[in-house]
Design an enzyme around this catalytic site. Structure first.
Site, PDB file in Angstrom:
ATOM      1  N   GLN A  74      -0.927  28.344  48.603  1.00 58.79           N
ATOM      2  CA  GLN A  74      -0.982  28.410  47.146  1.00 58.79           C
ATOM      3  C   GLN A  74      -1.115  27.005  46.570  1.00 58.79           C
ATOM      4  OE1 GLN A  74       2.674  29.844  45.500  1.00 58.79           O
ATOM      5  NE2 GLN A  74       1.822  30.276  43.488  1.00 58.79           N
ATOM      6  N   SER A 122       1.105  23.733  42.079  1.00 59.15           N
ATOM      7  CA  SER A 122       1.849  22.579  41.574  1.00 59.15           C
ATOM      8  C   SER A 122       1.086  21.276  41.795  1.00 59.15           C
ATOM      9  CB  SER A 122       3.216  22.491  42.255  1.00 59.15           C
ATOM     10  OG  SER A 122       4.030  23.575  41.902  1.00 59.15           O
ATOM     11  N   SER A 169       3.321  25.135  50.743  1.00 62.89           N
ATOM     12  CA  SER A 169       3.772  25.729  51.997  1.00 62.89           C
ATOM     13  C   SER A 169       2.574  26.226  52.791  1.00 62.89           C
ATOM     14  CB  SER A 169       4.720  26.903  51.728  1.00 62.89           C
ATOM     15  OG  SER A 169       5.834  26.506  50.985  1.00 62.89           O
ATOM     16  N   GLU A 177       5.153  36.348  42.918  1.00 56.31           N
ATOM     17  CA  GLU A 177       5.835  35.340  43.724  1.00 56.31           C
ATOM     18  C   GLU A 177       7.345  35.394  43.511  1.00 56.31           C
ATOM     19  OE1 GLU A 177       5.715  30.509  44.490  1.00 56.31           O
ATOM     20  OE2 GLU A 177       4.936  31.322  42.609  1.00 56.31           O
ATOM     21  N   GLU A 190      14.766  25.961  35.011  1.00 55.65           N
ATOM     22  CA  GLU A 190      14.649  25.701  33.572  1.00 55.65           C
ATOM     23  C   GLU A 190      13.563  26.586  32.958  1.00 55.65           C
ATOM     24  OE1 GLU A 190      16.742  22.527  35.512  1.00 55.65           O
ATOM     25  OE2 GLU A 190      14.783  23.396  35.930  1.00 55.65           O
TER      26      GLU A 190
END
Length: 401
Positions: A120, A123, A155, A238, A371
């Site tokens: 994936q 980020s 990952s 996810e 958050e």
């Protein structure tokens, strides 16, 4: 006259008969696992709610548990699937929702059998919690897109054949509107994977550099500029995959802490007893809540409730692993996992208390930071006023970098 929907005639007994018929021609004890999984996919018993010919039967999603339980009863429990979590839990439902017929035919079966591993690419170093601020650029060049950028915390990138990738295709519109989603071939020229060693001593994650990577437009998922919408499907699935997996009563890390308490009476104190009881009750409440979430999922699509499950999972793992160290005292400070490794997946089984404690710190980051999840729970579950966002209508190119 109305037409019955696909799978309407299927019920639990009918599915059990289908499972029995498959096992009769493919004995789990003698059939290679990948071959068995391929036959299961062809029989529509991979994901029963998927369409016929794509691993399913168009049946209600709630019947998947019947199929899984019947295969287990007849002796087939697949092993070594830890490295497929991104493909199975995130790529597959996204491809089902937004993929073309050609994409579904190409990717779903090898993804399910484990022939092809997925990662994936979401980020980025400058856009972790705020995914919509990502800056990896994709520029169209005829029938292909040229991609440049960097992704992080990836990952399985060192093993993956394909990746689900979100890019910035239009910097002149607000950040949520200028994103496009692709399937990226990890063997393509310009894809570089570097290990990212973490606090535990392992290199479970990777950095991925994309330099003039050419992706055919045929590997785009969803419409140009709708990458945020497609990514939401991935992220919701996810969070369920991370925080909503089934566990037995007193399962997971609370089982480890409870075992220490029962077998090491010399470590007990009243304060630790109170802490253990509180966390045991919270773990059980979280387990039952996840069970309800899976029941909701069986009759629909994952919603913001998955964020709550993932948030609770992260907090409990961190608190329980901390209690485990407190129970063991000085003994818990010993750590022997510093050897550099590239693990196939994330597993806390048979690992040291120190590893539990260090690895759990990542739980509040991966799959959406705690958050961000608090905001989702507050706004979409509790209906509270949204957080003030001053960049909502500002073109991405004009945002501070």
């Amino acid at each position: 006259m109305t037409t019955a929907p696909a799978g309407a005639s299927l019920d639990a007994p009918a599915l059990r008969r289908r499972v029995a018929a498959l096992v009769e021609t493919h004995d789990p004890a003698t059939t290679d696992q990948r071959e068995f999984l391929a036959a299961r996919f062809d029989a529509g018993l991979a994901w029963v709610h998927f369409p016929e010919g794509e691993g399913g039967l168009g049946a209600p999603r709630s019947l998947q548990a019947v199929v899984d339980q019947e295969f287990e009863r007849l002796g087939f429990v697949p092993t070594g699937r830890e490295g497929l979590v991104i493909g199975l839990g995130m790529a597959a439902p996204t491809i089902l929702a937004f993929g073309t017929p050609e994409q579904r035919a190409r990717y779903l079966k090898p993804l399910y059998t484990g022939e092809e591993v997925w990662c994936q690419l979401f980020s980025e170093p400058g856009a972790g919690s705020d995914l919509a601020a990502l800056g990896t650029r994709a520029v169209r060049d005829g029938d292909t897109w040229v991609v440049n950028g960097q992704k992080v915390w990836t990952s399985l990138a060192h093993r993956a054949h394909f990746a689900i990738l979100v890019t910035r295709t239009d910097p002149d519109v607000p950040k949520h509107k200028g994103m496009t989603y692709f399937i990226c071939d990890m063997s393509a020229d310009g894809v570089e994977v570097r290990p990212l060693r973490q606090l535990t001593g392992e290199a479970e994650f990777n950095e991925v550099y994309l330099t003039d990577v050419r992706i055919p437009d045929s590997q785009r998922l969803g419409a140009e500029g709708e990458g945020w919408r497609v990514a939401q499907t991935t992220l919701m699935n996810e969070r369920v995959a991370i925080g909503g997996h089934p566990e037995p009563r007193e399962g997971g890390l609370i089982a480890v802490a409870a075992h220490i308490w029962r077998t090491r009476p010399e470590l007990r104190t009243p304060g630790l007893h109170d802490a253990l009881l509180r966390l045991w009750v919270e773990a059980e409440a979280a387990r039952l809540t996840k069970e309800r979430l899976r029941q909701q999922l069986a009759v629909g699509q994952p919603g913001p409730e998955g964020s709550a499950a993932k948030f609770a999972f992260s907090r409990l793992n961190q608190e329980i692993s901390g209690l485990e160290l407190e129970l063991l005292g000085e003994e818990g400070m010993l750590y022997d996992d510093w050897t550099f490794r590239r693990p196939e997946g994330v597993s806390l089984a048979a690992r040291s208390p120190g590893f539990h404690y260090l690895r759990s710190k990542g739980n509040s980051i991966e799959g959406g930071t705690s958050e961000i999840l608090r905001n989702i729970i507050a706004e979409r579950v509790l209906g509270l006023p949204g957080e003030i966002r001053v960049d909502k209508d500002v073109a991405w190119k004009d945002l501070p970098k």
